[in-house]
Scaffold this active site. Structure first.
Site, PDB file in Angstrom:
ATOM      1  N   ILE A 171     -34.411  12.321  10.742  1.00  0.00           N
ATOM      2  CA  ILE A 171     -34.629  12.710   9.337  1.00  0.00           C
ATOM      3  C   ILE A 171     -33.305  12.653   8.570  1.00  0.00           C
ATOM      4  O   ILE A 171     -33.236  12.152   7.442  1.00  0.00           O
ATOM      5  CB  ILE A 171     -35.243  14.130   9.279  1.00  0.00           C
ATOM      6  CG1 ILE A 171     -36.650  14.102   9.889  1.00  0.00           C
ATOM      7  CG2 ILE A 171     -35.284  14.647   7.845  1.00  0.00           C
ATOM      8  CD1 ILE A 171     -37.255  15.475  10.116  1.00  0.00           C
ATOM      9  N   HIS A 172     -32.248  13.124   9.206  1.00  0.00           N
ATOM     10  CA  HIS A 172     -30.925  13.156   8.569  1.00  0.00           C
ATOM     11  C   HIS A 172     -30.433  11.739   8.262  1.00  0.00           C
ATOM     12  O   HIS A 172     -29.976  11.455   7.145  1.00  0.00           O
ATOM     13  CB  HIS A 172     -29.953  13.875   9.509  1.00  0.00           C
ATOM     14  CG  HIS A 172     -28.576  14.047   8.963  1.00  0.00           C
ATOM     15  ND1 HIS A 172     -28.310  14.736   7.801  1.00  0.00           N
ATOM     16  CD2 HIS A 172     -27.371  13.631   9.427  1.00  0.00           C
ATOM     17  CE1 HIS A 172     -27.002  14.727   7.572  1.00  0.00           C
ATOM     18  NE2 HIS A 172     -26.407  14.056   8.537  1.00  0.00           N
ATOM     19  N   VAL A 173     -30.544  10.861   9.237  1.00  0.00           N
ATOM     20  CA  VAL A 173     -30.097   9.479   9.039  1.00  0.00           C
ATOM     21  C   VAL A 173     -30.937   8.811   7.955  1.00  0.00           C
ATOM     22  O   VAL A 173     -30.414   8.142   7.058  1.00  0.00           O
ATOM     23  CB  VAL A 173     -30.176   8.674  10.361  1.00  0.00           C
ATOM     24  CG1 VAL A 173     -29.950   7.195  10.092  1.00  0.00           C
ATOM     25  CG2 VAL A 173     -29.162   9.199  11.360  1.00  0.00           C
TER      26      VAL A 173
END
Lengths: 231, 309
Positions: A171-173
């Protein structure tokens, strides 16, 4: 810190923040790649990236220790701006608007939005748990001294927490790719004023205020010649 | 031959392997079993010596700590150890319960389930569970998986070791070294059917001699073992140096290694794909011209205010 001509004007991450972040990111990716083969045999061929299966087993915990240390620095540096405020809850409640890019409906956001803050806290929790469970099953150093039930529990916990951490990483990437300009912000440390206004309205106001104060101080201390040069 | 996998076409289970293992002749292969009749054992340790001899294992010389157990536990260089227990029955009679402890060669091996290294642990069609140390990565997961606390990790090479049931001897039609050396005939080896039958005969005999609870130890929790015991007190296997009452692969290990991991792996793939498809449908998050304009306005306003005398 050197600036490229193309770098936008507003600083978001210091050079230390960036180096720290990328050291964590690189070691985290290495941990995922070296851990997945032990998670499921489907990923076994990834051991080739680390010099073979046994080498992968040997390296994985050391990379883990390195990442924990680096993450510790980052956790301290980003602590204050990661505290979840009441306004963040409103942002989370409107996650559908966030996902559908209806940004005009969203409440103004501080230096970090609630999603970034959640990544901070989830990763912090995961890394603490991964460190503890990882130490308990670390061969040949500690595992031999750990009672078998605890070792089994730690193996299960390590895998489960790693799963949560990997999903958070994805999700962060993705967010970094999705929100245009944020990847650049973490690489070069700088963003445009318009970017800040759009994505982090409250932070934008803060920075404008800071810039105003800086200019006021500059004016007071400026010599007459300087005053003419700077508009 | 020692240390190699001797029976490559009759592997019925292979650690960390999704596709079927070669089992060309597995239908025709009879399962073997080692029967240890505890009631006939005199604790001479001939089996222990024979094991060390055949497998060329030389453990460090230990210290006498006032017990017959020596070494005190299984080690990477001692794949079987005699455990001596003094037991006083209800009538106050002393019984010496001597158990030969080694790998039980489970039909459902916990070590094999826990092992992440493809082919480091195999189960042959004849039931023998073998470690192929060449593929072992030294993670110690087999130790977590084993319900009998058998595998040991070597301090020299960090690989796991345990009894092979002399798979190399068995492959060539010989009985395991411990069986060969037993002077009282308390260790027997043959097909599973034969040994289970023999065990029944011995149990009946013991019952006739007053051991009402005599029985066979062939725990169902691991789908039976290819090393079985005849125990005088089969109702209390714990008397024999904590032989587990109802051994089974720990539910923790099952939860860790069972269905969750393939599902979790899929979830990871789906998560990555979801991100990509979200980008395809919703598009990137970008600031627009209105932000640029607003910033220009803010700047102009500030400049105006600041230039005012």
């Amino acid at each position: 810190m050197s600036l490229a001509k193309s770098d936008p004007p507003l600083q978001r991450y210091s050079v230390w923040n960036r180096l720290n972040h990328w050291l964590v990111a690189i070691s985290f990716v290495l941990l995922v790649l070296s851990g997945l083969p032990f998670f499921h045999p489907f990923f076994w061929s990834l051991t080739a990236l680390f010099g073979g299966p046994t080498m992968t087993r040997i390296l994985h915990p050391y990379i883990g220790l390195f990442m924990t240390l680096m993450f510790l620095f980052m956790a301290v540096a980003f602590f204050k701006e990661s505290l979840i405020k009441r306004r963040d809850l409103q942002w989370l409640r409107q996650i559908r608007d966030v996902l559908a890019n209806r940004d005009e409906r969203l409440p103004p956001v501080g230096k970090n939005n609630a999603g970034q803050k959640l990544v901070y806290w989830i990763m912090l929790g995961c890394i603490v748990l991964l460190l503890v469970t990882g130490l308990l099953i670390w061969q040949p150093y500690f595992a031999g001294a750990v009672p078998i039930t605890l070792r089994r529990l730690a193996s299960l916990g390590h895998a489960a927490v790693a799963f949560v951490a990997i999903l958070t990483l994805i999700i962060h990437v993705y967010s970094g790719i999705w929100v245009k300009g944020s990847f650049q912000a973490m690489v070069r440390g700088r963003v445009s004023w318009a970017w800040a206004r759009h994505h982090h309205g409250l932070w934008y106001e803060e920075e404008r205020e800071k810039a105003r104060k800086r200019r006021a101080i500059d004016r007071r201390h400026a010599t007459p010649t300087n005053r003419q040069e700077s508009p | 031959m020692r240390g190699d996998q001797i029976n490559l076409q009759n592997v019925i289970a292979r650690s960390a392997t999704q596709v079927p293992s070669p089992q060309e002749r597995s239908d025709g292969v009879e399962r073997v079993t080692k029967l240890i009749d505890v009631s006939r054992c005199i604790g001479c340790k001939a089996c222990q010596v024979a094991c060390a001899e055949w497998n060329d294992l030389r453990d460090e010389v230990g210290h006498n700590v006032g017990e017959y157990d020596n070494p005190l536990d299984l080690t990477p260089d001692t794949w079987q150890v005699m455990r001596f227990d003094e037991y006083e029955d209800e009538q106050g009679n002393l019984e010496w319960l001597i158990r030969k402890d080694n790998c039980m060669h489970c039909a459902e091996p916990g070590c094999l389930e826990a092992c992440p290294a493809p082919g480091a642990i195999v189960q042959y069609a004849n039931g023998i569970v073998d470690f192929n140390s060449e593929h072992c990565i030294g993670c110690g997961y087999c130790v977590s998986g084993c319900p009998f606390d058998v595998p040991r990790i070597s301090k020299k090479d960090h690989k796991a070791y345990k009894c092979t049931l002399c798979s190399d001897r068995v492959f060539h039609g010989l009985e395991p070294a411990c069986v060969k050396s037993c002077p009282t005939g308390s260790i027997m080896f043959g097909t599973r059917e034969e040994m289970l039958g023999l065990a029944e005969t011995r149990t009946d005999f013991l019952k006739g001699r007053g051991y009402d609870n005599a029985g066979v130890y062939n725990p169902e929790g691991v789908d039976g073992t290819h090393v079985i015991y005849v125990l005088q007190h089969a109702d209390r296997p714990g008397l024999y140096s904590h032989l587990p009452e109802d051994p089974r692969i720990s539910p923790l290990v099952d939860a860790w290694k069972g269905v969750t991991k393939p599902l979790a792996s899929m979830a990871i793939g789906i998560a990555a794909l979801t991100g990509f498809f979200h980008y395809v449908t919703a598009g990137p998050k970008v600031h627009g011209e209105e932000d640029e304009a607003a910033v220009r306005e803010d700047e102009a306003r500030e400049r105006e205010r600041e230039e005012r005398p």
